[in-house]
Design a protein around this motif. Structure first.
Motif, short mmCIF file in Angstrom:
data_model
loop_
_atom_site.label_atom_id
_atom_site.label_comp_id
_atom_site.label_asym_id
_atom_site.label_seq_id
_atom_site.Cartn_x
_atom_site.Cartn_y
_atom_site.Cartn_z
N LYS A 49 0.81 -1.22 0.00
CA LYS A 49 0.00 0.00 0.00
C LYS A 49 0.85 1.27 0.00
CE LYS A 49 -4.08 -2.20 1.94
NZ LYS A 49 -5.18 -2.11 2.94
N ALA A 50 1.99 1.22 0.66
CA ALA A 50 2.86 2.40 0.67
C ALA A 50 3.40 2.68 -0.73
CB ALA A 50 4.01 2.19 1.65
N ALA A 51 3.82 1.63 -1.42
CA ALA A 51 4.32 1.80 -2.79
C ALA A 51 3.20 2.29 -3.71
CB ALA A 51 4.89 0.48 -3.31
N ALA A 52 1.99 1.77 -3.51
CA ALA A 52 0.85 2.20 -4.32
C ALA A 52 0.59 3.70 -4.14
CB ALA A 52 -0.39 1.39 -3.95
N GLN A 53 0.61 4.15 -2.89
CA GLN A 53 0.34 5.56 -2.64
C GLN A 53 1.42 6.45 -3.25
OE1 GLN A 53 -2.64 6.94 -0.87
NE2 GLN A 53 -1.76 8.35 -2.37
N ARG A 54 2.67 6.01 -3.17
CA ARG A 54 3.76 6.79 -3.79
C ARG A 54 3.53 6.95 -5.29
NH1 ARG A 54 7.05 3.75 -0.23
NH2 ARG A 54 7.59 2.30 -1.90
N LEU A 55 3.10 5.88 -5.95
CA LEU A 55 2.85 5.94 -7.39
C LEU A 55 1.65 6.82 -7.71
CD1 LEU A 55 3.54 2.22 -8.36
CD2 LEU A 55 4.85 4.21 -9.11
N PHE A 56 0.57 6.70 -6.94
CA PHE A 56 -0.59 7.57 -7.14
C PHE A 56 -0.19 9.04 -6.98
CE2 PHE A 56 -3.41 3.86 -5.65
CZ PHE A 56 -3.80 3.54 -6.93
N ASP A 57 0.60 9.35 -5.96
CA ASP A 57 1.04 10.73 -5.71
C ASP A 57 1.96 11.22 -6.83
OD1 ASP A 57 -0.38 10.65 -3.35
OD2 ASP A 57 1.38 10.32 -2.07
N GLU A 58 2.82 10.34 -7.30
CA GLU A 58 3.76 10.71 -8.37
C GLU A 58 3.00 11.08 -9.64
OE1 GLU A 58 6.88 8.16 -11.01
OE2 GLU A 58 7.12 8.00 -8.83
N LEU A 59 2.02 10.28 -9.99
CA LEU A 59 1.22 10.55 -11.20
C LEU A 59 0.42 11.84 -11.05
CD1 LEU A 59 0.11 6.88 -11.83
CD2 LEU A 59 1.38 8.28 -13.47
N ALA A 60 -0.15 12.05 -9.84
CA ALA A 60 -0.92 13.27 -9.60
C ALA A 60 -0.04 14.51 -9.70
CB ALA A 60 -1.59 13.19 -8.23
N ALA A 61 1.18 14.41 -9.18
CA ALA A 61 2.11 15.55 -9.23
C ALA A 61 2.45 15.94 -10.66
CB ALA A 61 3.38 15.21 -8.45
N GLU A 62 2.36 14.98 -11.56
CA GLU A 62 2.63 15.23 -12.98
C GLU A 62 1.38 15.70 -13.72
OE1 GLU A 62 4.24 11.65 -14.57
OE2 GLU A 62 5.98 11.63 -13.24
N GLY A 63 0.28 15.86 -12.97
CA GLY A 63 -0.98 16.29 -13.58
C GLY A 63 -1.81 15.17 -14.15
N SER A 97 -10.78 3.61 -2.60
CA SER A 97 -11.27 4.85 -1.99
C SER A 97 -10.48 5.26 -0.76
CB SER A 97 -12.75 4.71 -1.63
OG SER A 97 -12.92 3.80 -0.54
N THR A 98 -9.68 4.34 -0.21
CA THR A 98 -8.87 4.65 0.97
C THR A 98 -7.54 5.32 0.60
OG1 THR A 98 -7.81 2.47 1.00
CG2 THR A 98 -9.90 2.68 2.17
N PHE A 99 -7.28 5.47 -0.71
CA PHE A 99 -6.04 6.10 -1.18
C PHE A 99 -6.32 7.49 -1.70
CE2 PHE A 99 -5.21 1.60 -1.30
CZ PHE A 99 -3.87 1.47 -0.98
N ARG A 100 -5.30 8.35 -1.66
CA ARG A 100 -5.37 9.67 -2.25
C ARG A 100 -5.06 9.61 -3.75
NH1 ARG A 100 -1.98 10.09 1.94
NH2 ARG A 100 -0.20 10.43 0.52
N ASN A 101 -5.60 10.57 -4.48
CA ASN A 101 -5.26 10.75 -5.89
C ASN A 101 -5.66 9.56 -6.77
OD1 ASN A 101 -4.08 13.35 -5.53
ND2 ASN A 101 -2.23 12.35 -4.70
N VAL A 102 -6.76 8.90 -6.41
CA VAL A 102 -7.31 7.86 -7.27
C VAL A 102 -8.83 7.90 -7.13
CG1 VAL A 102 -7.02 6.09 -5.48
CG2 VAL A 102 -7.33 5.40 -7.87
#
Length: 519
Positions: free
Chosen positions: A347-361, A388-393
């Protein structure tokens, strides 16, 4: 001369896999002894057919396999215990050039149910029309038919098949597709409406009537080649989409056999004393992510969703914890099992990837197109709830009718949907599902390394070479994640204790000529 059959190690693996998956109906209960002639069986399948045209029907347990086998019979089947090809309407299928070409020979004296000759010309007509997009065949059927470059009638009983490329195990493609069903060319030429009213095949049963959204009445074909089969006089076939309703109908005495796909309801039926016959299969059902468009054209989005999902929790939600997870593409008893884990929850790796993609728009936002069955909706809602428990998805669920499946696959108008890749031998199914040149590639993944490994697995005749090729396939699937396998496919038939002869082949395709009922 090579007779088209699996390698010996695959036969051993199939036996072990059968044991691991619960065995046959005889192991689980059901009628025993010599078959009894006569009687009517009430059989429940999952989906109502759109047409009785064999090119349009699907030869897998979750579609119209039992109906297709009833009307058309089978050219050949594979033994679920050994994986070996067994010939039925066909007498043999041989290659002398490593799979570059084959000769298919039919049994002598075959006729369709109307008395017209069942010959090589009829096989050619059926196979050639499957390739024609105007026929409306499923993408996987078109794919398997298109593996043959040309078909040539040698004589009344013999068809020469020249392949686009050498495929030593081509018989496995025929067994598990609609190419295994041959209809009368004369009847097909009359058009779909006339054919649906009076289909003509060479199977153990003929259609007496079809009342749409109600039942299909089948009667014994007196011209069937393999007397004294079929044992039954009649079959009443109904379609029930809901697994719980199927099993409830069976347990309340409203049916004798139910084709099923849900691990939880099958466990309920088994606990109630019903026989459960499950076809042993590798692979399974997976969440297909459309790599042709955003967000899943970015491998990071696919990797993020795969790392975010807890598949054991999904199994609890969907199957009450009774399902069979898919930690590896091949089961441990398969000679192709490598131990390569397909996905790993992080889950930590998943959130990092979601955040990375969001930061790129490019925040991950997609629609899960779910079929209307309770099982499919439960899978979609589980994905939505977990993410739904993750940000940016963001996940939306849209329910689409089963009749839209073919159009979705053709138009590629989806982000995520449920698809499947189940098999005993990996060829031809894995190539069809994941090769970039395949019409049956739902996800649209086109990866050079994966394509090369799949091609080598297809062309190799050496078991060692095939193992090496499919080890690379497993590694690459884990890296690029075109789909998320969430459960083994439960290709099953559930039957009352007075029913005998429950026999499946291919992808859980039930053979109605073997069924019998003990009074």
């Amino acid at each position: 001369m090579i007779r088209n059959r699996p390698l010996p190690a695959l036969a051993v693996a199939a036996v072990l896999l059968l044991s691991a998956c619960g065995g046959t109906s005889a192991d689980q209960g059901g009628a025993t002894g010599e078959p009894v002639a006569g009687g009517t069986a009430r059989v429940i399948q999952i989906n109502e057919p759109r047409s009785l045209d064999p090119a349009i029907m699907g030869n897998a347990w979750a579609f119209n396999a039992v109906l297709g086998n009833a009307i058309y019979g089978t050219l050949m089947v594979n033994d679920p215990k050994t994986g070996k090809i067994e010939y039925k309407l066909a007498e043999s299928m041989v290659t002398e050039d490593g799979g570059a070409s084959f000769e298919l020979t039919l049994r002598e004296g075959l006729t369709f149910s109307d008395g017209s000759p069942f010959n090589a010309e009829a096989v050619k007509f059926n196979w050639d029309r499957i390739k024609d997009p105007a026929t409306g065949s499923a993408a996987s059927n078109i794919q398997e038919a298109s593996l043959a470059k040309t078909t040539e009638v040698v004589d009344a009983r013999t068809l020469k098949i020249t392949m686009v490329e050498p495929i030593p195990n081509y018989a496995q493609a025929l067994v598990s597709s609609s190419l295994n069903w041959i209809a009368s060319p004369t009847a097909l030429r009359a058009g779909q409406r006339a054919f649906d009213a009076k289909p003509v095949g060479a199977g153990p049963f003929t259609v007496e009537s079809w009342t749409r959204q109600d039942s299909i009445e089948l009667v014994k074909n007196p011209k069937y080649w393999d007397a004294p089969k079929p044992y039954l006089d009649r079959i009443t076939l109904r379609s029930i989409n809901d697994s719980t309703q199927r099993i409830n109908t069976l347990t309340s005495g409203g049916a004798d056999v139910a084709v099923d796909t849900n691990w939880a309801t099958m466990a309920t039926a088994r606990d109630a004393g019903f026989a459960v016959d499950t076809m042993p299969l590798n692979g399974g059902q997976y969440l297909a992510m459309n790599a042709r468009r955003a967000p899943f054209d970015d491998v990071r989005a696919r990797q993020a969703v795969a790392a975010a999902l807890d598949l054991r929790a999904m199994d609890t939600t969907v199957y009450n914890g009774k399902g069979s997870l898919v930690p590896t593409l091949f089961t441990e008893s398969s000679p192709f099992h490598s131990g390569q884990q397909l996905v790993r929850t992080d889950k930590a790796a998943a959130q990092r990837l979601f955040d990375e993609l969001a930061a790129e728009g490019n925040p991950v936002s997609f629609t899960f197109k779910s079929y209307p069955s309770p099982e499919s909706k439960a899978v979609a809602e589980s994905v939505q709830a977990q993410l739904s428990t993750f940000r940016n998805v963001e996940v939306r669920v849209e329910i689409v009718d089963h009749t839209e499946v073919a159009s979705l696959h053709a138009s590629h108008d989806f982000d995520m949907l449920i698809s499947s890749a189940f098999f005993i031998d990996p060829e031809p199914r894995l190539w069809t599902v994941f090769h970039g040149d395949s019409r049956g590639n739902v996800t649209g993944i086109d990866d050079e390394q994966l394509n090369a490994a799949l091609q080598q697995g297809r062309e190799s005749t050496s078991e060692q070479e095939r193992k090496a090729a499919y080890e690379r396939v497993q590694q690459r699937l884990a890296e690029i994640v075109p789909g998320i396998f969430y459960t083994r496919s439960a290709a099953s038939a559930v039957s009352a204790d007075n029913v005998g002869g429950v026999v499946q082949y291919g992808y859980g395709s039930l053979l109605p000529e073997e069924l019998w009922i003990q009074p």
